[in-house]
Design a protein around this motif. Structure first.
Motif, PDB file in Angstrom:
ATOM      1  N   LYS A  47      41.039  17.856  -7.090  1.00 17.21           N
ATOM      2  CA  LYS A  47      41.793  18.643  -8.002  1.00 17.21           C
ATOM      3  C   LYS A  47      42.334  19.983  -7.247  1.00 17.21           C
ATOM      4  O   LYS A  47      43.238  20.796  -7.841  1.00 17.21           O
ATOM      5  CB  LYS A  47      41.191  18.871  -9.379  1.00 17.21           C
ATOM      6  N   ASN A  48      41.714  20.311  -6.316  1.00 16.53           N
ATOM      7  CA  ASN A  48      42.252  21.809  -5.665  1.00 16.53           C
ATOM      8  C   ASN A  48      43.085  21.361  -4.479  1.00 16.53           C
ATOM      9  O   ASN A  48      43.686  22.312  -4.107  1.00 16.53           O
ATOM     10  CB  ASN A  48      41.032  22.194  -5.017  1.00 16.53           C
ATOM     11  N   ILE A  49      43.460  20.172  -4.412  1.00 17.02           N
ATOM     12  CA  ILE A  49      44.270  20.059  -3.097  1.00 17.02           C
ATOM     13  C   ILE A  49      45.852  19.588  -3.522  1.00 17.02           C
ATOM     14  O   ILE A  49      45.888  19.055  -4.273  1.00 17.02           O
ATOM     15  CB  ILE A  49      43.822  18.562  -2.467  1.00 17.02           C
ATOM     16  N   LYS A  50      46.694  20.884  -2.780  1.00 19.94           N
ATOM     17  CA  LYS A  50      47.975  20.869  -3.016  1.00 19.94           C
ATOM     18  C   LYS A  50      48.595  19.980  -2.065  1.00 19.94           C
ATOM     19  O   LYS A  50      48.477  19.789  -0.650  1.00 19.94           O
ATOM     20  CB  LYS A  50      48.380  22.335  -2.904  1.00 19.94           C
ATOM     21  N   LEU A  51      49.892  19.499  -2.565  1.00 26.76           N
ATOM     22  CA  LEU A  51      50.802  18.574  -1.368  1.00 26.76           C
ATOM     23  C   LEU A  51      51.093  19.248  -0.168  1.00 26.76           C
ATOM     24  O   LEU A  51      51.408  18.675   0.905  1.00 26.76           O
ATOM     25  CB  LEU A  51      52.141  18.286  -2.077  1.00 26.76           C
ATOM     26  N   THR A  52      50.997  20.714  -0.116  1.00 27.79           N
ATOM     27  CA  THR A  52      51.362  21.542   1.127  1.00 27.79           C
ATOM     28  C   THR A  52      50.230  21.653   1.944  1.00 27.79           C
ATOM     29  O   THR A  52      50.461  22.267   3.055  1.00 27.79           O
ATOM     30  CB  THR A  52      51.884  22.893   0.439  1.00 27.79           C
ATOM     31  N   TYR A  53      48.938  21.313   1.450  1.00 25.96           N
ATOM     32  CA  TYR A  53      48.016  21.414   2.318  1.00 25.96           C
ATOM     33  C   TYR A  53      47.933  20.593   3.771  1.00 25.96           C
ATOM     34  O   TYR A  53      48.443  19.525   3.821  1.00 25.96           O
ATOM     35  CB  TYR A  53      46.706  20.854   1.500  1.00 25.96           C
ATOM     36  N   SER A  54      47.633  21.060   4.688  1.00 30.68           N
ATOM     37  CA  SER A  54      47.433  20.389   6.231  1.00 30.68           C
ATOM     38  C   SER A  54      46.076  19.591   6.044  1.00 30.68           C
ATOM     39  O   SER A  54      45.237  19.758   5.286  1.00 30.68           O
ATOM     40  CB  SER A  54      47.279  21.359   7.167  1.00 30.68           C
TER      41      SER A  54
END
Ligand code: SF4
Length: 263
Positions: free
Chosen positions: A55-62
């Motif tokens: 739930k913390n992971i965003k699309l922009t994350y590497s």
């Protein structure tokens, strides 16, 4: 009741079941068993908390940022696994520094595997946070789920059950060395035993179960058919015979059996 652990012991060696559950002889676990239990508890902790991580992971994350989200639960998962196995660790006087080292190495690889899965899902479906969590760790999955079934006299704690639409798939988690192909006989029987429990609990047929071999990060299917179910009920009858006084003979290949000294 016949528990899943009874059936597992019987399939490894009928005499082991007899010594453990009829004669009720207590022996210390082997080091390999304790390590296996520790790895098991690590995965249990992460399964129970993976939804929160995703739930913390965003699309922009590497990729590295996703790994680092998983790494935030390093300490808590280690503490959980160690606390749950504290008694055995003390009995075997296992060095805690060795344990930390081995578990951390295992977690490093596990987190990379989970992060690859999350990254690929995000990239192909374009989803993030709650949606990603819903897709990869739906709350309708069950972890360490206990079922007692009076109809069959079977009971057990199932490592994980995945619910997908109107189907249920029991998962057995195995931390030891996997076979080169397929699954071990004892694992197949356990998977079928769990499937019978799930079928009776949720009143829906189970077609497939899976064995998760964590060392190679591979989930192998077990087809649940009538022949396999008959085999489980045959084992039930054999166990009942032992309970009523039959003493099973020793087998030839005892390997690392913890009962060697008393068998
Ligand atoms: S020592 Fe061998 S025969 Fe005895 S319980 Fe263990 S595996 Fe079975």
């Amino acid at each position: 009741m016949i528990w899943k652990s009874h059936v597992f012991y019987y399939t490894v060696c009928p005499r082991k079941y007899y010594l453990a559950y009829v004669k009720k002889i207590k022996v210390n676990p082997t080091k390999e068993m304790v390590y296996g239990n520790l790895f098991h508890k690590l995965r249990e902790y992460i399964s129970k908390n993976e939804s929160k991580i995703l739930k913390n992971i965003k699309l922009t994350y590497s990729f590295e940022e996703i790994v680092s989200e998983y790494e935030n639960c390093y300490e808590d998962s280690l503490n959980y696994a160690i606390t749950e196995n504290a008694r055995d660790l003390e009995i075997l006087e296992i060095d805690m520094e060795d344990i930390d080292d081995i578990l951390k190495k295992d977690l490093d690889l596990y987190f990379i595997g989970r992060a690859i899965r999350a990254k690929r899902t995000m990239d192909s479906l374009g989803i993030e946070k709650d949606e990603l969590a819903f897709y990869l760790a739906p709350e309708c999955n069950y972890v360490e789920y206990k079922i007692i079934d009076k109809k069959t006299g079977f009971a057990g704690i199932i490592d994980k059950i995945i619910r997908s639409k109107n189907e249920f798939f029991p998962i057995e988690i195995k931390t030891g060395k996997p076979p080169l192909e397929g699954v071990y006989y004892s694992h197949k029987i356990q998977a079928c035993f769990s499937s019978i429990l799930v079928e009776n609990k949720f009143k829906i047929p189970v077609r497939l179960a899976f064995i998760d071999y964590t060392q190679i990060n591979e989930s192998r299917p077990v087809l649940i058919d009538e022949d396999l179910k008959k085999e489980v009920f045959r084992i039930k009858d054999e166990i009942l015979k032992i309970n009523e006084g039959y003493t099973p003979k020793k087998i030839q290949k005892c390997g690392q059996c913890e009962y060697k000294g008393v068998c």
